[in-house]
Design an enzyme around this catalytic site. Sequence first.
Site: not given
Length: 259
Positions: A154, A150, A137
Amino acid sequence: MTLELAGAGVVVTGGGRGIGAALATRLAAEGARVVVADLDGDAASAVATRIGGTAVAGDAASEDGVRALVAAARTTLGEIDLFCANAGIAVAGGPEVPDEQWARVWEVNVMAHVRAARELLPRWLERGRGHFLATVSAAGLLTNLGAAPYSVTKHASLGFAEWLEVTYRHRGVRAQVICPQGVRTDMLADAGPAGSALLGPRAIEPEQVADAAVEGLRDGRFLILPHAEVAEYYAHRATQTERWLAGMNKLQRRLEDAS
């Protein structure tokens, strides 16, 4: 050193829905033999039945779960040519998020990749080829306002894939990352008003992410960007860091004012 998809043995984690289901569907359409892995066995079975693949239910993050998945996939495929480390989870919040939630996000978004590579690399290096595709992402290149676990994991996922690529590329093992921004999946729906305001206007369909992934697998580039503007943001972040941070903080304040 690009990947021939026709006939390739492929594993897609988190393949029961969203980007994973779209990846599995598109790769099967390219002629790949696909194992669809998901914690939700019914969802994995539904996708596998639709595309003519094989479903494997279980936790693709834990050490035992990863080992079982790789063993089951090898039984079905003979060998794994492409491993799509797509499963991921998001938790909103910052340092106040409880340790157990931070740990679970770390397990799924990072350690699942490490454990998969641990199982895959010996055979890939022996045969001189193998392919690892991580769904990172755009949060891994930039950040995700309102979701520290998150964003942090990531970034770590991107770092691990980079390490794989620079360490093993000359031995035939490739790593690539796909870095979309907003995608119309359950994760975006669960992101709440802030997530919708940030990502909703330019959100794309999971099938568009899968199309970009296949294009990237064919041309071999490390960064696969379904949202082309992410390349500009990433360059801006690297070369005009203070200005980028100030702009992101301004966006953060706007979100706080709106809520």
